[in-house]
Design a protein around this motif. Structure first.
Motif, PDB file in Angstrom:
ATOM      1  N   MET A   1     -63.132  -4.947 -20.024  1.00 16.68           N
ATOM      2  CA  MET A   1     -63.766  -5.942 -20.902  1.00 16.68           C
ATOM      3  C   MET A   1     -64.539  -6.957 -20.073  1.00 16.68           C
ATOM      4  O   MET A   1     -64.011  -7.521 -19.126  1.00 16.68           O
ATOM      5  CB  MET A   1     -62.683  -6.703 -21.663  1.00 16.68           C
ATOM      6  CG  MET A   1     -62.455  -6.172 -23.056  1.00 16.68           C
ATOM      7  SD  MET A   1     -61.332  -7.253 -23.948  1.00 16.68           S
ATOM      8  CE  MET A   1     -60.856  -6.159 -25.275  1.00 16.68           C
ATOM      9  N   ASN A   2     -65.776  -7.161 -20.447  1.00 17.73           N
ATOM     10  CA  ASN A   2     -66.547  -8.221 -19.790  1.00 17.73           C
ATOM     11  C   ASN A   2     -67.718  -8.620 -20.670  1.00 17.73           C
ATOM     12  O   ASN A   2     -68.108  -7.895 -21.576  1.00 17.73           O
ATOM     13  CB  ASN A   2     -67.027  -7.758 -18.415  1.00 17.73           C
ATOM     14  CG  ASN A   2     -68.061  -6.668 -18.546  1.00 17.73           C
ATOM     15  OD1 ASN A   2     -69.187  -6.915 -18.952  1.00 17.73           O
ATOM     16  ND2 ASN A   2     -67.679  -5.436 -18.212  1.00 17.73           N
ATOM     17  N   PHE A   3     -68.216  -9.814 -20.412  1.00 17.80           N
ATOM     18  CA  PHE A   3     -69.360 -10.303 -21.188  1.00 17.80           C
ATOM     19  C   PHE A   3     -70.650 -10.243 -20.370  1.00 17.80           C
ATOM     20  O   PHE A   3     -71.627 -10.898 -20.695  1.00 17.80           O
ATOM     21  CB  PHE A   3     -69.108 -11.750 -21.624  1.00 17.80           C
ATOM     22  CG  PHE A   3     -68.054 -11.868 -22.686  1.00 17.80           C
ATOM     23  CD1 PHE A   3     -68.351 -11.590 -24.009  1.00 17.80           C
ATOM     24  CD2 PHE A   3     -66.767 -12.254 -22.367  1.00 17.80           C
ATOM     25  CE1 PHE A   3     -67.381 -11.692 -24.996  1.00 17.80           C
ATOM     26  CE2 PHE A   3     -65.790 -12.363 -23.346  1.00 17.80           C
ATOM     27  CZ  PHE A   3     -66.091 -12.077 -24.666  1.00 17.80           C
ATOM     28  N   ASP A   4     -70.635  -9.470 -19.287  1.00 18.78           N
ATOM     29  CA  ASP A   4     -71.788  -9.469 -18.403  1.00 18.78           C
ATOM     30  C   ASP A   4     -72.896  -8.555 -18.917  1.00 18.78           C
ATOM     31  O   ASP A   4     -72.636  -7.499 -19.477  1.00 18.78           O
ATOM     32  CB  ASP A   4     -71.366  -8.983 -16.997  1.00 18.78           C
ATOM     33  CG  ASP A   4     -70.173  -9.779 -16.474  1.00 18.78           C
ATOM     34  OD1 ASP A   4     -70.041 -10.948 -16.880  1.00 18.78           O
ATOM     35  OD2 ASP A   4     -69.381  -9.225 -15.689  1.00 18.78           O
ATOM     36  N   ASP A   5     -74.143  -8.974 -18.672  1.00 12.24           N
ATOM     37  CA  ASP A   5     -75.287  -8.114 -18.958  1.00 12.24           C
ATOM     38  C   ASP A   5     -75.307  -6.957 -17.960  1.00 12.24           C
ATOM     39  O   ASP A   5     -74.886  -7.116 -16.811  1.00 12.24           O
ATOM     40  CB  ASP A   5     -76.595  -8.898 -18.771  1.00 12.24           C
ATOM     41  CG  ASP A   5     -76.847  -9.881 -19.910  1.00 12.24           C
ATOM     42  OD1 ASP A   5     -76.356  -9.639 -21.021  1.00 12.24           O
ATOM     43  OD2 ASP A   5     -77.551 -10.882 -19.674  1.00 12.24           O
ATOM     44  N   GLU A   9     -80.347  -5.429 -18.824  1.00 12.85           N
ATOM     45  CA  GLU A   9     -80.239  -6.498 -19.819  1.00 12.85           C
ATOM     46  C   GLU A   9     -80.504  -7.857 -19.172  1.00 12.85           C
ATOM     47  O   GLU A   9     -81.170  -8.712 -19.744  1.00 12.85           O
ATOM     48  CB  GLU A   9     -78.848  -6.482 -20.475  1.00 12.85           C
ATOM     49  CG  GLU A   9     -78.635  -5.308 -21.438  1.00 12.85           C
ATOM     50  CD  GLU A   9     -77.163  -5.062 -21.816  1.00 12.85           C
ATOM     51  OE1 GLU A   9     -76.907  -4.070 -22.506  1.00 12.85           O
ATOM     52  OE2 GLU A   9     -76.300  -5.866 -21.417  1.00 12.85           O
ATOM     53  N   SER A 311     -71.684  -5.343 -28.489  1.00 15.29           N
ATOM     54  CA  SER A 311     -71.164  -4.507 -27.420  1.00 15.29           C
ATOM     55  C   SER A 311     -71.428  -3.030 -27.721  1.00 15.29           C
ATOM     56  O   SER A 311     -71.815  -2.260 -26.839  1.00 15.29           O
ATOM     57  CB  SER A 311     -69.672  -4.780 -27.272  1.00 15.29           C
ATOM     58  OG  SER A 311     -69.119  -3.978 -26.293  1.00 15.29           O
ATOM     59  N   SER A 314     -74.971  -2.367 -27.074  1.00 11.43           N
ATOM     60  CA  SER A 314     -75.232  -2.332 -25.635  1.00 11.43           C
ATOM     61  C   SER A 314     -74.891  -0.963 -25.052  1.00 11.43           C
ATOM     62  O   SER A 314     -75.532  -0.498 -24.115  1.00 11.43           O
ATOM     63  CB  SER A 314     -74.425  -3.442 -24.950  1.00 11.43           C
ATOM     64  OG  SER A 314     -74.435  -3.299 -23.557  1.00 11.43           O
TER      65      SER A 314
END
Lengths: 414, 375
Positions: A1-5, A9, A311, A314
């Protein structure tokens, strides 16, 4: 889990951010940031003009309708790039509100059903905001039951002649074109006798009258059609197939409006953080904290539900059905939040407008809120959609399903 | 971004679901529910064998050395199956307290025993009514000797050891509280089982009488450690609650499809459809908040206290909402002992209290949000 582009992106985000920073109408930023439900006007400028100028600037640089193909005025971007753009556009995205119907509903319907030459001539000016579009579906006799509409289209030579009335048409008073759902055959069951067109709103016989809403403002209109002629080449889809065509439009409506709707929570939290009650700061009051916490987890729940959908985008997947809860939760929440903000003001909460607390921000929100629970699918329709499409429960029993339209009763009592 | 579990983690979830479907049927849960066993020993052994008990315990201490995201997906399945084992007290509370504050020797002694299923642990925090707060800790520790009463203690009657919160000072500050580790089989304790809302997970009263204990973590650090343990447990419990919510929703949905009344499926009535749609909404909000909690837990993010509180509140509300309306959808049959609905209703309401009531978590959430806004 991560919120990184991903690297791609991140690159897209940097490009978008740089362009927005160099080009956005910054002098309105603060005002747009503070706009909330029921209050989106600018004090010293016509918001329509500012919005059109911003949209045109974006279009000229290739930042309009990102997910549309380039030949129709878009950028050919992926869904995740569209999301990143809107994150970066931030408060300036408020300026896109007048184009939501056109970009979110009319455009996709045209793309799916119009002739190629129409797509090439009508879609680019729709993308750039030079032409504004509206959607003419709802009628006095058919809101949730859209297929119960009565506006007639009758064939005369190569034209269709339209007579009837639409209602709740957002922005019809400043629209150049519209997509119009009509009844072409009243002798067959209601879903089977519909046909879709697009038309020039300046056509002879089209009359737009603003509706004065319960909030006192006028965002919507009634539109009357008296012997309006539409050439057959402006028909979208087959004669009698209008219901299927409209499903394309409505599916887009629910995702478009669901994404834009706000909860009122950030405004309430900010308000409670500075508000003093008789015995101390509101934010230290036990009852206030409990209310805030309960709304906080709804707001964060919606935020992270939409993160889950982003997500999926993405990763190139289709988002699941979770997003269907957005409008249902936010619609009644903003109404409750506004009611509570006024309760905290006690008797002085009745004062609205410039003399009120925060220049009437929560009063405006309260008065606009009932509309959010109705427009774009009522709370009840949204629950039906979740129950039927997500949980797989049976559809409602429809007593008019197989009855010729002109045999369906039109009055509840005598 | 990837705000979702990885394919491996999803595979682990499927594996856990399959295992529990086989080993933890409602029939097996009922053995404990009906008081014929204090917990499901076979299942506990099986969970150890699958590596689930030590999934987040490092390999050097006998665990699988995976991580908290792996533990989250297993927790969800434990909640879905309503598993009658001391998983939350042993794995979310005792093991996490040891991981945060244990000495090397303490970790070596207890963590491998947890992973292998040989030791059941718990946290002895509450002393009667009241939310978690240093003020409520009356049990004293003097020179490593404990005196006082803890209740309720989850799984206290079957636990081999407990992490005990004790008063070691009288300054009126948080630093008055220290933690101790007690081998419950070594004497100095009296344990009494208490009847409780959810018989599938026992509660006990433990009286400590001149009980010898060793410190866990530094003296005066007890409250700070406890707060971290509770935050972690809140996220992990939230996943159990999410699993339970989903199962209760499914049960209601299935019954609404099967049951005919007034000549039609009851799921065709809007009153029933809309009730189920609202359950789906609660469960979805809870899942999304819990995912954020999982992210914060697994990355040890500064946002963990806020994320944990949000997950806790949201998941508690969702499970209570889904469990009670599942009974409502079932009508009279839902109110019988024979139907499984009440097992989830009991679990939902017991879990809502286990880490302190909603008001405690609401306070924590708003405190954290204020601090963030001020920063």
């Amino acid at each position: 889990m991560n919120f990184d582009d991903t690297p791609q992106e991140a690159e897209f985000r940097a490009t978008a951010r740089a362009w927005i920073s160099a080009n956005a109408p910054k002098k309105y930023e603060e005002e747009l940031r503070k706009s909330s439900l029921g209050r989106t006007a600018l004090k010293n400028a016509d918001i329509l003009k500012v919005a059109k100028a911003w949209q045109k600037k974006k279009a000229d640089a290739g930042w309009a309708c990102l997910h549309w193909p380039r030949e129709y005025g878009g950028r050919g971007s992926s869904p995740i790039e569209r999301v990143i753009w809107s994150q970066e556009e931030g408060p300036f995205g408020q300026l896109s509100r007048m184009f939501i119907i056109g970009h979110g509903m009319c455009g996709p319907t045209m793309m799916a059903f119009a002739r190629e030459e129409h797509k090439r001539s009508y879609l680019p000016p729709l993308a750039s905001g030079e032409k504004v579009w509206c959607q003419l579906f709802s009628e006095p006799a058919g809101g949730s039951d859209v297929a119960g509409l009565r506006t007639r289209a009758e064939k005369e030579g190569d034209d269709w002649v339209i007579n009837g009335q639409k209602i709740w048409t957002s922005g019809a008073h400043y629209s150049d074109y519209g997509i119009l759902l009509t009844r072409t055959d009243p002798t067959v069951p209601k879903h089977k006798g519909l046909t879709m067109f697009f038309l020039d709103m300046k056509s002879s016989g089209v009359e737009v009258r603003p509706i004065k809403q319960a909030s006192g403002a006028s965002d919507f209109n009634e539109v009357y059609f008296t012997n309006v002629r539409i050439p057959d080449h402006q028909r979208l889809g087959e004669v009698g197939d209008g219901w299927n065509v409209s499903l394309t439009t409505l599916m887009n409506e629910r995702s478009a409006i669901g994404a834009a709707v706000s909860t009122g929570f950030p405004e309430l939290f900010e308000y409670c953080s500075s508000l003093m009650l008789d015995d101390g700061p509101a934010i230290e009051d036990r009852a206030v904290r409990s209310k805030l916490a309960n709304w906080a987890v709804k707001a964060s729940g919606l935020k992270y539900t939409s993160m889950r959908a982003i997500s999926a985008l993405s990763k190139g997947e289709r988002p699941g059905p979770e997003n269907s809860i957005g409008k249902l939760v936010a619609g009644s929440m903003i109404q409750d939040v506004a009611t509570y903000a006024l309760d905290l003001q006690s008797a002085s909460g009745v004062i609205s407008g410039e003399d009120a607390e925060l220049a009437g921000r929560f009063q405006a929100m309260l008065l606009r809120a009932p509309g959010t629970r109705v427009e774009g699918g009522t709370d009840e329709i949204m629950r039906n959609i979740i129950a039927e499409r997500v949980l797989g429960l049976p559809g409602d029993i429809r007593v008019d399903k197989d009855v010729p339209f002109n045999k369906i009763p039109t009055k509840g009592r005598g | 971004m990837n705000f979702d579990f990885s394919d491996d983690q999803k595979q682990l979830r499927d594996q856990a679901r399959k295992f529990l479907a086989e080993k933890c049927s409602p029939k097996a849960v009922r053995v404990v529910l009906d008081g014929k066993a204090p917990y499901d020993k076979e299942l506990w052994k099986g969970l150890a064998g699958m590596g689930f008990l030590g999934v987040a315990i490092p390999e050097e201490f006998g665990g699988a050395g995976a991580g908290h995201l792996e533990l989250c997906v297993i927790a969800e399945e434990m909640g879905r199956a309503n598993a009658p084992v001391p998983f939350s007290s042993t794995v979310y509370l005792a093991a996490e307290a040891l991981l945060i504050a244990g000495s090397d020797a303490q970790k070596k002694k207890w963590l491998p025993a947890i992973a292998s299923g040989e030791a059941i642990g718990t946290l002895a925090l509450f002393e009667g009514k009241g939310n978690p707060s240093p003020k409520t800790i009356k049990l004293t520790a003097t020179n490593g000797v404990l005196n006082g009463v803890k209740k309720p203690v989850a799984d206290g009657a079957i636990a081999d050891f407990a992490v005990v919160a004790a008063r070691t000072g009288s300054s009126g500050r948080e630093s008055d509280v220290s933690l101790f580790l007690v081998d419950l089989k070594a004497g100095g304790v009296e344990v009494k089982s208490l009847t409780n809302l959810d018989p599938t997970r026992g509660q006990a009263e433990i009286t400590f009488k001149d009980c010898k204990a060793e410190p866990l973590g530094a003296a005066g650090e007890g409250w700070s450690i406890l707060t971290q343990v509770l935050d972690r447990a809140a996220v992990l419990c939230a996943f159990e609650q999410v699993g339970g919510s989903d199962r209760a929703l499914e049960m209601g949905r299935d019954y609404a499809l099967d049951r005919i009344a007034f000549g039609r499926q009851i799921g065709s009535f809007q009153a029933v459809k809309h009730m189920l749609a609202d359950m789906y909404v609660s469960a979805t909000l809870a899942r999304s908040n819990s995912y954020y909690g999982a992210w914060a837990l697994s990355t040890n993010a500064a946002e963990l206290p806020e994320a944990a509180a949000a997950a806790r509140i949201s998941a508690t509300q969702a499970f209570q909402h889904c469990a009670k309306n599942n009974i409502q959808v079932h009508g009279g049959m839902g109110f019988t002992w024979e139907f499984d609905c009440h097992m989830y209703y009991r679990r939902a309401n017991a879990m809502a209290l286990g880490l302190g009531s909603l008001s405690y978590w609401e306070d924590r959430l708003i405190d954290r949000m204020r601090k963030k806004n001020a920063a």
